[in-house]
Design an enzyme around this catalytic site. Structure first.
Site, PDB file in Angstrom:
ATOM      1  N   TYR A 130      18.985  28.548   8.125  1.00 41.85           N
ATOM      2  CA  TYR A 130      17.900  29.376   8.645  1.00 41.85           C
ATOM      3  C   TYR A 130      17.915  29.402  10.166  1.00 41.85           C
ATOM      4  CZ  TYR A 130      15.575  29.641   4.080  1.00 41.85           C
ATOM      5  OH  TYR A 130      15.264  29.910   2.765  1.00 41.85           O
ATOM      6  N   MET A 181      14.056  23.786   2.194  1.00 39.16           N
ATOM      7  CA  MET A 181      13.143  23.159   1.255  1.00 39.16           C
ATOM      8  C   MET A 181      13.872  22.266   0.255  1.00 39.16           C
ATOM      9  SD  MET A 181      10.320  24.880  -1.312  1.00 39.16           S
ATOM     10  CE  MET A 181       9.366  25.587   0.030  1.00 39.16           C
ATOM     11  N   LYS A 223       0.845  -1.192   0.000  1.00 39.02           N
ATOM     12  CA  LYS A 223       0.000   0.000   0.000  1.00 39.02           C
ATOM     13  C   LYS A 223       0.884   1.247   0.000  1.00 39.02           C
ATOM     14  CE  LYS A 223      -0.371  -0.019   5.052  1.00 39.02           C
ATOM     15  NZ  LYS A 223      -1.275   0.028   6.220  1.00 39.02           N
TER      16      LYS A 223
END
Length: 367
Positions: A256, A304, A38
């Site tokens: 960051y 990101m 799955k």
């Protein structure tokens, strides 16, 4: 066509998947095994996995009709179980047409099955809630529900199933309690049984029964806290490359928010992967990473598209050098523990911009 411009990819080792499936069956012999694929094969690519296992898998297990149809449309003819059954009575026609097996875990699904008019007998896995308390029939209702299914002319074979809540805690008594509840609910019923997930296969041999359902162990990881030594092979290597190397002085921040501050002269490498690719944003400083096959650590907050690494002890590392996020050198369990999550989430969280490359030494498959 898959772009090779960005050096990020997940290599899926199909021979390892086959090995792990065989290992699960060996541990639970003579039980048959449904390979749980799955969620796109836990992020490994369900179609490619099914094709690699089709000649030996007793069957596959997925969550829903859409996942099953993807396999059927790719030429997979093995039995496929819908672990959550159907979500609407109209889906039973699809189950019938595609020749799927279905879980029945509530009274509503039971009534839908009884009211259906399939062209061939339905294979039903009747699920008991033995203590997980998500889905499943109450133990006291199980025998009556089974009797209704067994008396239905368009219901074929019935398998009794349940699911464990704490089988990955071998010392905890709750699994023994669930086993007892399951057996009590089945008293007097001569039904094939399916209890064991990966943790059950590894830690609870008395649960092997007639069908096992290997999930995470199919992908090379043990769910047990002691990393149970059963000869499993990692099925995924998530890899990228260094795209930048720089030298920073003591007191200089990295990334960051300046979470990491250099305490000594530090070589900092940047690798092309970030949380948009599925790498955990909450990975802490010190999370293990491998560069050129040598272990080092994450420093600074995950971005990101990039992460920053400590290369101080790797003076020869250069842009273009390979970076392993998890695989054979770095266990996905280690990364998960450093990110306050589990390896299941890491695997299933791989985003679509990470290309999957499937490899097999046995038959030369590469895609």
């Amino acid at each position: 066509m898959k772009s090779l411009a960005r050096p990020l990819r997940a290599r899926i080792h199909l021979d390892a998947v086959r090995h792990n499936y065989r290992q699960a069956k060996h541990l639970a012999s003579p039980a048959r095994a449904l390979a749980v694929i799955k969620a796109n094969g836990y992020g490994h690519g369900a179609v490619a996995l099914a094709q690699a296992l089709t000649d030996e898998a007793d069957g596959f297990a997925v969550a829903c009709v859409d996942e099953a149809l993807e396999l059927r449309e790719s030429g997979i003819h093995n039995p496929i179980l819908l672990l959550e059954g159907v979500f609407h009575p109209d889906e039973i026609a699809v189950v019938d047409q595609a020749g799927l097996w279905m879980a029945v875990h509530c009274r509503e699904q039971l009534e839908w099955v009884l009211a259906s008019r399939p062209s061939r007998p339905l294979i039903c896995w009747l699920k008991m809630d033995s203590g997980m308390h998500r889905v499943g029939l109450a133990p006291d209702d199980f025998a009556a529900s089974h009797a209704r299914l067994a008396a239905c002319p368009h219901v074929g074979k019935i398998v009794a199933m349940s699911h464990f809540a704490r089988a990955d805690e071998p010392e905890h008594p709750y699994t023994a309690h669930q086993i007892a509840v399951f057996e009590q609910g089945l008293a007097g019923l001569a039904l094939p049984r399916s209890l064991a997930n990966s943790a059950g296969i590894l830690a609870w041999p008395q649960t092997h029964g007639d069908w096992i359902r290997p999930g995470i162990m199919l992908y090379g990881l043990s769910p047990l806290p002691d990393a149970h030594p059963v000869g499993l092979q990692p099925a995924m290597t998530l890899e990228s490359a260094l795209i930048s190397v720089r030298d920073l002085q003591p007191g200089e921040p990295v990334g960051y928010g300046g979470r990491f501050v250099c305490e000594r002269p530090t070589r900092v490498g940047v690798a092309a992967i970030g949380y948009a690719d599925g790498y955990p944003r909450h990975a802490c400083d010190g999370t293990p990473v491998a560069v050129n096959g040598q272990r080092t650590r994450l420093i600074g907050r995950v971005s990101m598209d990039m992460i920053t690494l400590d290369l101080t002890e790797l003076p020869d590392a250069r842009p273009g050098d390979p970076v392993e996020l998890w695989g054979t050198t770095i266990s996905a369990h280690e990364v998960a523990e450093s990110s306050d999550t589990i390896a299941y989430q890491l695997f299933t969280g791989i985003s679509r911009r990470v290309p999957l490359f499937h490899h097999s030494l046995t038959n030369g498959v590469a895609s």
